[in-house]
Every structure is written in structure tokens, then in C-alpha cells.
Design an enzyme around this catalytic site. Structure first.
Site, PDB file in Angstrom:
ATOM      1  N   GLY A  28       0.807  -1.229   0.000  1.00 30.06           N
ATOM      2  CA  GLY A  28       0.000   0.000   0.000  1.00 30.06           C
ATOM      3  C   GLY A  28       0.833   1.269   0.000  1.00 30.06           C
ATOM      4  O   GLY A  28       2.002   1.278   0.400  1.00 30.06           O
ATOM      5  N   ASP A  45      -3.814 -12.641   4.515  1.00 25.69           N
ATOM      6  CA  ASP A  45      -5.000 -11.884   4.114  1.00 25.69           C
ATOM      7  C   ASP A  45      -5.807 -11.596   5.373  1.00 25.69           C
ATOM      8  O   ASP A  45      -5.929 -12.468   6.241  1.00 25.69           O
ATOM      9  CB  ASP A  45      -5.830 -12.737   3.132  1.00 25.69           C
ATOM     10  CG  ASP A  45      -6.898 -11.905   2.437  1.00 25.69           C
ATOM     11  OD1 ASP A  45      -7.741 -11.313   3.136  1.00 25.69           O
ATOM     12  OD2 ASP A  45      -6.877 -11.841   1.197  1.00 25.69           O
ATOM     13  N   LEU A  46      -6.366 -10.401   5.455  1.00 30.41           N
ATOM     14  CA  LEU A  46      -7.130 -10.029   6.654  1.00 30.41           C
ATOM     15  C   LEU A  46      -8.333 -10.944   6.863  1.00 30.41           C
ATOM     16  O   LEU A  46      -8.835 -11.073   7.980  1.00 30.41           O
ATOM     17  CB  LEU A  46      -7.621  -8.574   6.541  1.00 30.41           C
ATOM     18  CG  LEU A  46      -6.537  -7.492   6.486  1.00 30.41           C
ATOM     19  CD1 LEU A  46      -7.166  -6.126   6.229  1.00 30.41           C
ATOM     20  CD2 LEU A  46      -5.730  -7.464   7.774  1.00 30.41           C
ATOM     21  N   SER A  62      -6.086  -2.451   5.157  1.00 29.03           N
ATOM     22  CA  SER A  62      -7.541  -2.410   5.344  1.00 29.03           C
ATOM     23  C   SER A  62      -8.158  -2.175   3.961  1.00 29.03           C
ATOM     24  O   SER A  62      -7.506  -1.552   3.115  1.00 29.03           O
ATOM     25  CB  SER A  62      -7.912  -1.245   6.275  1.00 29.03           C
ATOM     26  OG  SER A  62      -9.138  -1.463   6.905  1.00 29.03           O
ATOM     27  N   LYS A  91     -13.802   1.753   8.975  1.00 27.20           N
ATOM     28  CA  LYS A  91     -12.690   2.261   9.779  1.00 27.20           C
ATOM     29  C   LYS A  91     -13.141   2.515  11.221  1.00 27.20           C
ATOM     30  O   LYS A  91     -12.409   2.248  12.167  1.00 27.20           O
ATOM     31  CB  LYS A  91     -12.120   3.551   9.164  1.00 27.20           C
ATOM     32  CG  LYS A  91     -11.496   3.385   7.799  1.00 27.20           C
ATOM     33  CD  LYS A  91     -10.374   2.374   7.740  1.00 27.20           C
ATOM     34  CE  LYS A  91      -9.089   2.803   8.420  1.00 27.20           C
ATOM     35  NZ  LYS A  91      -8.025   1.765   8.292  1.00 27.20           N
ATOM     36  N   VAL A 119      -6.017  12.321   7.813  1.00 21.21           N
ATOM     37  CA  VAL A 119      -6.983  12.925   6.885  1.00 21.21           C
ATOM     38  C   VAL A 119      -6.556  12.497   5.472  1.00 21.21           C
ATOM     39  O   VAL A 119      -5.858  11.501   5.332  1.00 21.21           O
ATOM     40  CB  VAL A 119      -6.990  14.464   7.084  1.00 21.21           C
ATOM     41  CG1 VAL A 119      -7.534  14.823   8.464  1.00 21.21           C
ATOM     42  CG2 VAL A 119      -5.573  15.050   6.903  1.00 21.21           C
ATOM     43  N   SER A 161      -6.703   8.378  -2.240  1.00 19.76           N
ATOM     44  CA  SER A 161      -6.569   9.808  -1.923  1.00 19.76           C
ATOM     45  C   SER A 161      -5.828  10.561  -3.026  1.00 19.76           C
ATOM     46  O   SER A 161      -6.004  11.762  -3.188  1.00 19.76           O
ATOM     47  CB  SER A 161      -5.851   9.978  -0.581  1.00 19.76           C
ATOM     48  OG  SER A 161      -4.697   9.167  -0.525  1.00 19.76           O
TER      49      SER A 161
END
Ligand code: NAP
Length: 347
Positions: free
Chosen positions: A16, A67-68, A89, A164, A190, A204
Site C-alpha cells: 500500500g 490476508d485479513l 484495510s 474504519k 486525513v 486519496s
């Protein structure tokens, strides 16, 4: 060569945008890093991103598949780790058919990671939470959001923000009930911008690509705070190390509230000709809401219209001495790396 006695940090989700920057800083500071990937076939890509970030000595880095959504390998991932930074996530990079596709891996994943960390005798877990767990779903909130605030999951909020909030609450509840001596701190960023090190960049940064590429004349009237990914990485490491960070949440924000038009102006200022087509006006809100009905990718944007999402960064500044750079620097860095991605490698 790294010293094999140096502390080992497990960073989840090494592919990520934010995780790569955290791994970079950790390796630069001499830590050993183990990172999880959903597929081991991405190891070389992650190494490539770290090299473009300036780190070439990668002997201190190892990978493990996890893996989550599955129990497999979390125990092995945490074994021998001194600290865990749990970054992975589900993010709005993909469109999910049902909110549970985001909520379940986020919540169950955080519990898997915490359980494995506790059982392995890890000292502290730093969880990458989000502003989405702090300041959404409130109609009449006054003043900048602080770490005391929680998003309202009873309101009609985006599944990402719900995931989240639910995941962070589950983490604190786990620590309270069954954490034993395991410590927890959270970092709640943020909108994160800054240098992109590979082709797989976060949601983002996607809005910047859209402004640069799409020739769209208008942007939605959304005001948000931003932070540079390099400062987000620093804050994770401060939250991991500093005794006073235990049990605390930290908003990661430069605390400057910018509209999308402000972002467009920053891109024009720093990228010149490359940003000549960025938007110069704003859509009326009703148009964005109407388009979002048929375009699920715009649902999150529509849910943020008219919201005051300004934040305070005083806690991280005062308690940890964290000093984020201005949002303009972060946005300009996103813009410059996005232009390199759009133009591709020169032959
Ligand atoms: P990103 O580039 O999309 O990274 C998300 C990471 O999570 C990827 O490594 C992804 O793996 C992994 N992941 C997703 N679902 C997973 C699953 N089921 N099992 C294992 N790994 C999974 O986004 P990012 O911006 O770096 O986000 C990292 C963290 O920061 C997230 O927790 C996000 O909520 C938080 N955050 C981001 C922002 C922002 O503005 N970017 C703001 C606040 C908080 P794959 O590569 O295999 O998909």
C-alpha cells in the site's frame, strides 16, 4: 547489513501507498521489517517502490503472505516482532457490492492482528485508522475535530468510513477486554498525499489524477484537510516508540482546510503546463448528488458535500513533537509523481 539484533517491526499490507513509506523510514532507521502481502508475487514491486524511495539495502526486509479475511499465517507473521504497525484495510480503490465486503475484513483483520500480536508478546500495535473514524456523520459539529470525536455509524455514511470506525472501536475493545499487556495507539490520517512510489497508488491520490487527465471543468464543493505521507509515516513511528503515545489516538493532519479548487490552484502553480487543464470552477451540490445515484464511485464524494471536516493536529504536535509539512508540499508532490505515472517511463 542490518544488525539482526535490531527491533523487528511487522507492517501489514506492504503493497500500500502509506505502508511503503512507513517501511522506507523503518529501514532507513535500521529496523528489521517483516511485511504481509496478499500475494507473494508482489514482492519485487514492493522492493521497486522502496528503491524509488531511495532505500537500496533491503536485507532487513522480509515478506509473508497473509490476508485479513483468513487466519492463515498471522501467528507466523507476528512471531518475534517487537512492534506491529497495522496498516492494511480495504480502501475505496475498488467498488464493493455490499458494505460488509469492507467492514468484515477491516474488523476481523484488526482482531486477527491484535490477537497474534498479543500471543507473540509484541510490545505495541500502532493501528492506521482514519479521519473517517473521527469526523463523519455529524450534521452540527462545531469547531475542528479532535481525537475525542468519533464518527456516527448510525448516520448514512460511506462503508469505508463505517469500516474504519467499527474496526478502530473493535481494536480498543479488544485491548480493554483481552489485550493483557499489549499496548495500542492509533494514527488517524486525513486525506493523504505526497510522493507516489509505484503505479498502485491510493484513492486519496486518485482525485489528482482525475484533475490532471480528465479535462473536467468543474470539481465538487468538498473541503478537506490533507497531510503528507512522509509525515504520516513519521507519526506512526513516534506512536510506536513514545511511552506517552500508549492508549492514545493521533490525528495526522496539516490542519489546513482546502477545497478541491485550492488543490487545482496548487497543481497549476507547481506543475505549470502539465496542469493547464485542471478545473477552474465548482459543480453545484445537487448535480454531484444526482450523478452519484447512478455512479457508485461518486457516492463517497456525495456523502461529503457540505461537511466541515477541519481537524486539529495539536495533540500530535504537543505530545509527540510531530511537525507536519504544509499541505501544499504534499499536494505538489502527488502532482509531480502523478505526472511521471501518466507520462510513463521515457524511452
Ligand atoms: P492502499 O494503497 O489502497 O493500501 C491498502 C492496503 O491494504 C494494501 O496493501 C492492500 O493490499 C491491503 N488490503 C486491503 N484489503 C486487504 C485484505 N483483505 N487483506 C490484506 N490486505 C488488504 O491505501 P493506503 O492509502 O495506503 O491505505 C493504508 C491505510 O491507511 C488503510 O488502513 C486506510 O484506511 C488508511 N488511511 C488512508 C488514507 C488516505 O488518504 N490514503 C487516509 C486515512 C486512512 P492489496 O495491495 O493486495 O490490495
Amino acid at each position: 547489513m542490518p544488525d539482526n539484533n535490531n527491533p523487528l517491526v511487522l507492517v501489514t499490507g506492504g503493497s500500500g501507498f502509506i505502508a511503503v513509506h512507513i517501511i522506507l523510514k523503518l529501514l532507513e532507521q535500521g529496523y528489521l521489517v517483516r511485511t504481509t502481502l496478499r500475494t507473494m508475487s508482489r514482492q519485487d514491486e514492493v522492493k521497486g517502490m522502496l528503491r524509488s524511495g531511495g532505500v537500496h539495502q533491503l536485507e532487513g526486509l522480509s515478506f509473508i503472505e497473509a490476508d485479513l479475511s483468513s487466519d492463515t499465517n498471522w501467528e507466523a507473521a507476528a512471531e518475534g516482532a517487537d512492534y506491529v504497525i497495522h496498516v492494511a484495510s480495504p480502501t475505496p480503490n475498488k467498488v464493493y457490492k455490499h458494505e460488509d465486503e469492507m467492514i468484515r475484513p477491516a474488523r476481523e483483520g484488526v482482531l486477527r492482528v491484535l490477537r497474534a500480536a498479543r500471543d507473540a508478546g509484541v510490545k505495541r500495535v500502532v493501528l492506521t485508522s482514519a479521519f473517517g473514524a473521527i469526523g463523519v456523520g455529524h450534521k452540527h459539529h462545531k469547531g475542528p475535530y479532535t481525537e475525542k470525536d468519533w464518527s456516527n455509524t448510525d448516520a448514512d455514511i460511506h462503508p469505508y468510513q463505517k469500516s474504519k470506525t467499527i474496526a478502530e472501536k473493535a481494536a480498543w475493545e479488544f485491548i480493554r477486554r483481552e489485550g493483557n499487556r499489549l499496548e495500542l495507539a492509533t494514527v488517524n490520517p486525513v486525506g493523504v498525499m505526497g510522493p507516489i512510489l509505484g503505479n498502485d497508488y491510493s484513492h486519496s491520490n486518485g482525485s489528482v489524477r482525475q484533475m490532471l487527465e480528465s479535462n473536467q471543468k468543474y470539481v465538487p464543493k468538498i473541503y478537506s484537510d490533507y497531510v503528507d505521507v512522509r509525515d504520516v509515516a513519521d507519526l506512526h513511528i513516534l506512536a510506536m516508540l513514545r511511552p506517552e503515545a500508549n492508549g492514545e489516538r493521533f490525528i495526522a493532519s496539516s490542519a489546513e482546510n482546502l477545497s478541491m479548487l485550492d488543490i487545482a490552484a496548487i497543481l497549476r502553480k507547481h506543475l505549470g503546463e502539465d496542469a493547464k487543464n485542471v478545473p477552474k470552477a465548482e459543480f453545484p451540490n445537487f448535480i454531484v448528488r444526482a450523478i452519484a445515484v447512478v455512479n457508485p464511485k461518486l457516492r463517497m464524494v456525495a456523502s461529503l458535500l457540505g461537511q466541515d471536516m477541519s481537524t486539529s493536529n495539536q495533540k500530535a504536535r504537543q505530545l509527540l513533537g510531530w511537525t507536519p509539512r504544509p499541505a501544499e508540499e504534499a499536494i505538489a508532490a502527488t502532482g509531480k509523481s502523478m505526472i511521471d505515472i501518466i507520462k510513463g517511463p521515457s524511452v
